[in-house]
Design a protein around this motif. Structure first.
Motif, PDB file in Angstrom:
ATOM      1  N   TYR A  10       0.847  -1.287   0.029  1.00 38.26           N
ATOM      2  CA  TYR A  10      -0.005   0.149  -0.038  1.00 38.26           C
ATOM      3  C   TYR A  10       0.861   1.240   0.028  1.00 38.26           C
ATOM      4  CZ  TYR A  10      -3.422  -3.360   1.566  1.00 38.26           C
ATOM      5  OH  TYR A  10      -4.405  -4.266   1.858  1.00 38.26           O
ATOM      6  N   GLU A  11       2.168   1.344   0.866  1.00 40.75           N
ATOM      7  CA  GLU A  11       2.767   2.604   0.747  1.00 40.75           C
ATOM      8  C   GLU A  11       3.287   2.620  -0.444  1.00 40.75           C
ATOM      9  OE1 GLU A  11       2.932  -0.075   4.759  1.00 40.75           O
ATOM     10  OE2 GLU A  11       2.908  -0.571   2.744  1.00 40.75           O
ATOM     11  N   GLN A  12       3.567   1.841  -1.237  1.00 42.24           N
ATOM     12  CA  GLN A  12       4.215   1.994  -2.555  1.00 42.24           C
ATOM     13  C   GLN A  12       3.076   3.101  -3.552  1.00 42.24           C
ATOM     14  OE1 GLN A  12       5.858  -1.248  -4.791  1.00 42.24           O
ATOM     15  NE2 GLN A  12       7.917  -0.439  -4.341  1.00 42.24           N
ATOM     16  N   LEU A  13       2.006   2.581  -3.366  1.00 40.74           N
ATOM     17  CA  LEU A  13       0.871   3.329  -4.044  1.00 40.74           C
ATOM     18  C   LEU A  13       0.681   4.710  -3.540  1.00 40.74           C
ATOM     19  CD1 LEU A  13      -1.695   0.266  -4.437  1.00 40.74           C
ATOM     20  CD2 LEU A  13      -0.097   1.042  -6.038  1.00 40.74           C
ATOM     21  N   GLU A  72       0.619   8.231  -5.128  1.00 38.31           N
ATOM     22  CA  GLU A  72      -0.823   9.135  -5.030  1.00 38.31           C
ATOM     23  C   GLU A  72      -0.391  10.566  -4.361  1.00 38.31           C
ATOM     24  OE1 GLU A  72      -5.397   8.471  -3.716  1.00 38.31           O
ATOM     25  OE2 GLU A  72      -3.847   6.974  -3.469  1.00 38.31           O
ATOM     26  N   TYR A  73       0.367  10.361  -3.365  1.00 42.21           N
ATOM     27  CA  TYR A  73       0.487  11.570  -2.510  1.00 42.21           C
ATOM     28  C   TYR A  73       1.934  12.185  -2.570  1.00 42.21           C
ATOM     29  CZ  TYR A  73      -3.797  10.103  -0.374  1.00 42.21           C
ATOM     30  OH  TYR A  73      -5.144   9.809   0.049  1.00 42.21           O
ATOM     31  N   SER A  74       2.411  12.375  -3.958  1.00 43.43           N
ATOM     32  CA  SER A  74       3.678  12.650  -4.375  1.00 43.43           C
ATOM     33  C   SER A  74       4.266  13.946  -3.679  1.00 43.43           C
ATOM     34  CB  SER A  74       3.931  12.788  -5.924  1.00 43.43           C
ATOM     35  OG  SER A  74       3.175  13.868  -6.355  1.00 43.43           O
ATOM     36  N   SER A  75       3.263  14.655  -3.336  1.00 48.68           N
ATOM     37  CA  SER A  75       3.489  16.069  -2.713  1.00 48.68           C
ATOM     38  C   SER A  75       4.245  16.092  -1.399  1.00 48.68           C
ATOM     39  CB  SER A  75       2.663  17.202  -2.559  1.00 48.68           C
ATOM     40  OG  SER A  75       1.620  16.708  -1.927  1.00 48.68           O
ATOM     41  N   LYS A 105      12.515  10.397   0.448  1.00 48.22           N
ATOM     42  CA  LYS A 105      12.437  11.353   1.414  1.00 48.22           C
ATOM     43  C   LYS A 105      10.902  11.906   1.939  1.00 48.22           C
ATOM     44  CE  LYS A 105      14.651  15.712   2.670  1.00 48.22           C
ATOM     45  NZ  LYS A 105      14.748  15.420   4.269  1.00 48.22           N
ATOM     46  N   VAL A 106      10.876  11.919   3.223  1.00 49.31           N
ATOM     47  CA  VAL A 106       9.577  12.313   3.727  1.00 49.31           C
ATOM     48  C   VAL A 106       9.350  14.053   3.743  1.00 49.31           C
ATOM     49  CG1 VAL A 106       7.952  12.152   5.602  1.00 49.31           C
ATOM     50  CG2 VAL A 106       9.377  10.268   4.955  1.00 49.31           C
ATOM     51  N   LEU A 107       8.621  14.522   2.948  1.00 50.72           N
ATOM     52  CA  LEU A 107       8.847  16.044   2.834  1.00 50.72           C
ATOM     53  C   LEU A 107       7.912  16.541   4.103  1.00 50.72           C
ATOM     54  CD1 LEU A 107       8.633  16.242  -0.936  1.00 50.72           C
ATOM     55  CD2 LEU A 107      10.218  16.454   0.546  1.00 50.72           C
TER      56      LEU A 107
END
Length: 67
Positions: free
Chosen positions: A40-43, A47-50, A65-67
């Protein structure tokens, strides 16, 4: 209860923030029968690329990297 039991992006993202995660390493999971399953995390990182930035990829494994 884990993200596997009840997949929920907001809970996962909040956990990353609460634990101070700076990076996430993701790849495929191999279960019984040796079939590749997309976590799920890869999807969610797509999906939440920002919220994430891909910084490294080698084959089926990526570091974000977690933004």
């Amino acid at each position: 209860m884990t993200v596997r039991d009840r997949p929920d992006y907001e809970s996962w993202r909040n956990n990353l923030r609460d634990f101070g995660a700076e990076y996430v390493v993701l790849g495929y999971s191999i279960l019984d029968g040796l079939e590749k399953l997309v976590p799920y995390e890869q999807l969610w990182v797509k999906e939440y690329s920002s919220d994430f930035q891909e910084v490294f990829r080698e084959g089926d494994v990526a570091v974000y990297k977690v933004l």
